[in-house]
Scaffold this motif. Structure first.
Motif, PDB file in Angstrom:
ATOM      1  N   GLY A 247      48.374  61.100  29.577  1.00 46.06           N
ATOM      2  CA  GLY A 247      47.552  62.126  30.199  1.00 46.06           C
ATOM      3  C   GLY A 247      48.338  63.415  30.342  1.00 46.06           C
ATOM      4  N   PHE A 248      47.620  64.516  30.327  1.00 42.83           N
ATOM      5  CA  PHE A 248      48.264  65.767  30.706  1.00 42.83           C
ATOM      6  C   PHE A 248      47.252  66.649  31.408  1.00 42.83           C
ATOM      7  CE2 PHE A 248      46.417  67.529  26.851  1.00 42.83           C
ATOM      8  CZ  PHE A 248      46.145  68.840  27.213  1.00 42.83           C
ATOM      9  N   LYS A 249      47.783  67.551  32.227  1.00 43.01           N
ATOM     10  CA  LYS A 249      46.948  68.554  32.874  1.00 43.01           C
ATOM     11  C   LYS A 249      47.441  69.928  32.490  1.00 43.01           C
ATOM     12  CE  LYS A 249      47.185  69.441  37.478  1.00 43.01           C
ATOM     13  NZ  LYS A 249      46.897  69.273  38.923  1.00 43.01           N
ATOM     14  N   TYR A 250      46.504  70.823  32.207  1.00 41.66           N
ATOM     15  CA  TYR A 250      46.772  72.255  32.092  1.00 41.66           C
ATOM     16  C   TYR A 250      46.442  72.856  33.439  1.00 41.66           C
ATOM     17  CZ  TYR A 250      45.833  77.182  30.930  1.00 41.66           C
ATOM     18  OH  TYR A 250      45.825  78.554  30.898  1.00 41.66           O
ATOM     19  N   VAL A 251      47.356  73.623  34.003  1.00 40.30           N
ATOM     20  CA  VAL A 251      47.070  74.250  35.302  1.00 40.30           C
ATOM     21  C   VAL A 251      47.763  75.604  35.371  1.00 40.30           C
ATOM     22  CG1 VAL A 251      48.991  73.003  36.406  1.00 40.30           C
ATOM     23  CG2 VAL A 251      47.125  73.915  37.822  1.00 40.30           C
ATOM     24  N   ASN A 252      47.041  76.592  35.914  1.00 35.63           N
ATOM     25  CA  ASN A 252      47.683  77.890  36.133  1.00 35.63           C
ATOM     26  C   ASN A 252      47.863  78.107  37.624  1.00 35.63           C
ATOM     27  OD1 ASN A 252      44.749  78.450  36.506  1.00 35.63           O
ATOM     28  ND2 ASN A 252      45.532  80.496  36.981  1.00 35.63           N
TER      29      ASN A 252
ATOM     30  N   ALA B  84      42.258  74.268  36.447  1.00 33.97           N
ATOM     31  CA  ALA B  84      42.902  73.175  35.719  1.00 33.97           C
ATOM     32  C   ALA B  84      41.884  72.385  34.917  1.00 33.97           C
ATOM     33  CB  ALA B  84      43.614  72.248  36.698  1.00 33.97           C
ATOM     34  N   PHE B  85      42.379  71.798  33.839  1.00 34.54           N
ATOM     35  CA  PHE B  85      41.611  70.764  33.151  1.00 34.54           C
ATOM     36  C   PHE B  85      42.606  69.718  32.660  1.00 34.54           C
ATOM     37  CE2 PHE B  85      42.660  71.318  28.696  1.00 34.54           C
ATOM     38  CZ  PHE B  85      43.144  72.614  28.652  1.00 34.54           C
ATOM     39  N   GLY B  86      42.099  68.568  32.295  1.00 37.09           N
ATOM     40  CA  GLY B  86      43.008  67.491  31.898  1.00 37.09           C
ATOM     41  C   GLY B  86      42.436  66.639  30.791  1.00 37.09           C
ATOM     42  N   LEU B  87      43.334  65.883  30.200  1.00 43.33           N
ATOM     43  CA  LEU B  87      42.968  65.040  29.074  1.00 43.33           C
ATOM     44  C   LEU B  87      43.674  63.697  29.179  1.00 43.33           C
ATOM     45  CD1 LEU B  87      41.942  65.726  25.753  1.00 43.33           C
ATOM     46  CD2 LEU B  87      44.235  64.757  25.601  1.00 43.33           C
ATOM     47  N   LEU B  88      42.944  62.646  28.821  1.00 39.22           N
ATOM     48  CA  LEU B  88      43.527  61.314  28.728  1.00 39.22           C
ATOM     49  C   LEU B  88      43.395  60.860  27.278  1.00 39.22           C
ATOM     50  CD1 LEU B  88      44.684  59.391  30.996  1.00 39.22           C
ATOM     51  CD2 LEU B  88      42.513  58.157  30.849  1.00 39.22           C
ATOM     52  N   ALA B  89      44.450  60.210  26.761  1.00 37.73           N
ATOM     53  CA  ALA B  89      44.431  59.749  25.373  1.00 37.73           C
ATOM     54  C   ALA B  89      44.937  58.315  25.303  1.00 37.73           C
ATOM     55  CB  ALA B  89      45.296  60.651  24.491  1.00 37.73           C
TER      56      ALA B  89
ATOM     57  N   MET C 268      39.555  69.903  35.934  1.00 37.16           N
ATOM     58  CA  MET C 268      40.421  69.366  36.994  1.00 37.16           C
ATOM     59  C   MET C 268      40.654  70.368  38.117  1.00 37.16           C
ATOM     60  SD  MET C 268      43.268  66.801  35.262  1.00 37.16           S
ATOM     61  CE  MET C 268      43.657  65.956  36.806  1.00 37.16           C
ATOM     62  N   THR C 269      39.936  71.470  38.161  1.00 36.85           N
ATOM     63  CA  THR C 269      40.103  72.363  39.304  1.00 36.85           C
ATOM     64  C   THR C 269      39.675  71.630  40.579  1.00 36.85           C
ATOM     65  OG1 THR C 269      39.586  74.241  37.863  1.00 36.85           O
ATOM     66  CG2 THR C 269      39.581  74.645  40.234  1.00 36.85           C
ATOM     67  N   ILE C 270      38.479  71.072  40.554  1.00 40.48           N
ATOM     68  CA  ILE C 270      37.991  70.320  41.713  1.00 40.48           C
ATOM     69  C   ILE C 270      38.737  68.998  41.834  1.00 40.48           C
ATOM     70  CG2 ILE C 270      35.970  69.251  42.760  1.00 40.48           C
ATOM     71  CD1 ILE C 270      34.271  71.331  41.226  1.00 40.48           C
ATOM     72  N   LEU C 271      38.954  68.338  40.692  1.00 38.26           N
ATOM     73  CA  LEU C 271      39.620  67.028  40.734  1.00 38.26           C
ATOM     74  C   LEU C 271      41.039  67.146  41.290  1.00 38.26           C
ATOM     75  CD1 LEU C 271      39.249  64.024  40.026  1.00 38.26           C
ATOM     76  CD2 LEU C 271      40.160  64.528  37.748  1.00 38.26           C
ATOM     77  N   THR C 272      41.732  68.248  40.976  1.00 37.12           N
ATOM     78  CA  THR C 272      43.082  68.441  41.526  1.00 37.12           C
ATOM     79  C   THR C 272      43.037  68.603  43.039  1.00 37.12           C
ATOM     80  OG1 THR C 272      43.924  69.448  39.500  1.00 37.12           O
ATOM     81  CG2 THR C 272      45.125  69.948  41.511  1.00 37.12           C
ATOM     82  N   ALA C 273      42.017  69.308  43.533  1.00 34.67           N
ATOM     83  CA  ALA C 273      41.887  69.449  44.990  1.00 34.67           C
ATOM     84  C   ALA C 273      41.766  68.075  45.639  1.00 34.67           C
ATOM     85  CB  ALA C 273      40.673  70.319  45.328  1.00 34.67           C
TER      86      ALA C 273
END
Lengths: 349, 349
Positions: free
Chosen positions: A75-80, A95-100, A113-118
């Motif tokens: 998994g990874f997350k992009y976040v600013n 943020a957004f994220g990806l699972l592989a 992942m903006t809301i999911l990170t919260a």
């Protein structure tokens, strides 16, 4: 035109669908579930591929990638992080994220992942407080009443039994917003005019301010014996919230030391200042709270494994729900060696 | 339900839309355009934020993130490499990429990159060959006739004036596939039974095989004076294609030495084996081809800046076309501090 095969399609959870999913599950249940997933992954901490986040800094902010893997999923997350964004009507953090799938390398989930990170940040704080806060804690001071404050409050209610939140923000409008949002949650909400007033009688002190410079949200004399400090606003070099005297008197718990020593409150201390890794408390390898007068400090900066847990959770939960749709993200020619042929045939169909 | 604002929406280019975009522009024009964008970015190489790719290895493959930034835009690519995938009907390599605005941290483009990577890899090879191959080159040997082979052939035709391609693959079916795909491109295509036959009279030798182990696709005695070798199949530790004797006799050009020394053909050589950075040839700071008997070798492993150029190009080209649609990827509450309020209001609407 072309119809991609199922292998080429990646389930996508938009912001709208994430909000629907949260309401479908119930926010308090979701916070509890996320804490369980995070706790499960902290218990198997050692098997994860760990690396500090990969950051690209500019004068006005930072863009980061946070990857990790348990050997089966990646998994990874992009976040600013752009503190100045708020004044321009934008989010400080998106943020957004990806699972592989590690075995094929194919992505299996893309999600906002903006809301999911919260939610995962709040769930992590509450999961840590379950191990570190004084037994019978019922009151939390919430210093900094921005975008994270309601999620922190609800997670501490759902997971640690907190029933009273004492709010303080240097901007009273933020406090009013937070108090209004928490009005029908069952929490007793007290608006406070100073940080000193906010921490009166509080068992847990949560700091979550957006100041970029080294700030002193809590001074040394404000913190008495026996409390748990949940410091989540310090999360990059040069950004801290606590007086160093507090750190000296506290037992400090962290997620991943190589990252926390650069980004967390302990960037103020020497590089060998003693810390305990939270996962060791959860597995029982290290002690959490050891006495009633001890000050515990969770110096939280957010780590990739927490995002991984949240991605796993969303992947599991969207099954058999309508809260996702497929993206045609991966090329999938009938003959894997024939990408060019697929491209040429697309022109004729 | 909720209607996200424009700021929350990210343009997305699916595989289907990428194929439409390529046909809309024309594949040869697009290869030329991409080479121009890549060349422009190599000219300003020094201002980029550069880092070797961030890799997560497993027994069966690797998943990588390749970020870079020019200070105004930030880009990264997700890419996997799983040589065993082909035997399971999957792609060895799949990829997608993202471009973001450094000033806000907000993403501005999400796109498939499986097909786009094939194009940018070919455009990079041809751009390098423009500087390094013998003047008047007309024939290329294409050793390895997999997914990349047609793109390499067309780019060398469009950018370097190659008119004849001599194909070899240990699997004749791959050669048949490549020859059929190149049938109406204006290239003269010659199917060869051995690597020795393929390189007869060739000015450019391109190797692009998928063997995982250290292989010797070209032996020392096969490579005569004056040719340009375009070695693109060696791209991870343990995966090389050339006999070390060829490296000893060649002048070697690379993208980013810290990455190439680990992943490229020069992993066979000592860590201080002399190499020239390609960007220096393009700016004129270093010499490219210096004589007719010189063997030049572009030891290409693929670098993040090439993907960044390709992302810039797609961002520029999709404007005023229908080849994209918006994804609701970013939460955008009216009040940036009120993510929770946005979430609660979503339940009532």
């Amino acid at each position: 035109m072309t119809t991609p095969s199922a292998k080429a399609l990646v389930p996508f959870v938009s912001v709208d669908n994430m909000m629907r999913l949260i309401h479908h599950i119930g926010i308090q249940d979701m916070l509890r579930d996320l804490a369980s997933y995070i706790e499960a992954d902290f218990k198997r901490w050692e098997l994860f591929d760990k690396t500090p986040r990969v950051a690209s800094h500019s004068d006005v902010g930072v863009i980061e990638l946070m990857p990790t893997s348990d050997g089966e999923a990646y998994g990874f997350k992009y976040v600013n992080g752009h503190p100045k964004n708020t004044s321009e009507g934008l989010q400080t953090v998106t943020a957004f994220g990806l699972l592989a799938d590690v075995y094929t390398g194919y992505p299996v989930l893309l999600t906002e992942m903006t809301i999911l990170t919260a939610l995962r940040t709040a769930a992590t704080s509450a999961m840590a407080a379950k191990y570190l806060a004084p037994k019978g804690s019922s009151t939390m001071a919430m210093i900094g009443n921005g975008a994270q404050s309601e999620f922190q409050s609800l997670a501490m209610q759902a997971i640690c039994g907190i029933d009273t939140i004492r709010l303080y923000d240097k901007d009273p409008a933020a406090t009013d917003k937070c108090a209004a949002n928490l009005a029908h949650t069952g929490l007793t909400v007290v608006k406070c005019a100073t940080p000193e007033e906010a921490i009166e009688g509080a068992h847990i002190l949560t700091t979550c301010t957006a100041d970029k410079q080294n700030a002193t949200i809590l001074t040394d004399n404000m913190v008495g014996a026996g409390v748990h400090i949940n410091a989540i606003g310090g999360d990059c070099p040069g950004k801290t919230e606590l007086a160093s005297g507090i750190l000296t008197r506290s037992d400090i718990f962290v997620e991943y030391p190589p990252q926390t020593r650069v980004e967390g409150e302990i960037q103020q201390m020497s590089p060998d200042h003693p810390v305990t890794e939270l996962w060791e408390v959860i597995t029982g390898a290290a002690q959490g709270r050891s006495g009633s007068r001890q000050i515990t400090l969770f110096d939280s900066v957010g780590f990739a494994i927490e995002d991984f847990s949240a991605l796993r959770y969303v992947r599991d939960k969207i099954k058999d729900t309508p809260f996702h749709y497929d993206l045609d993200l991966l090329a999938d020619p009938d003959d894997p060696r024939d990408v060019f042929g697929m491209l040429m045939r697309a022109d004729q169909s």
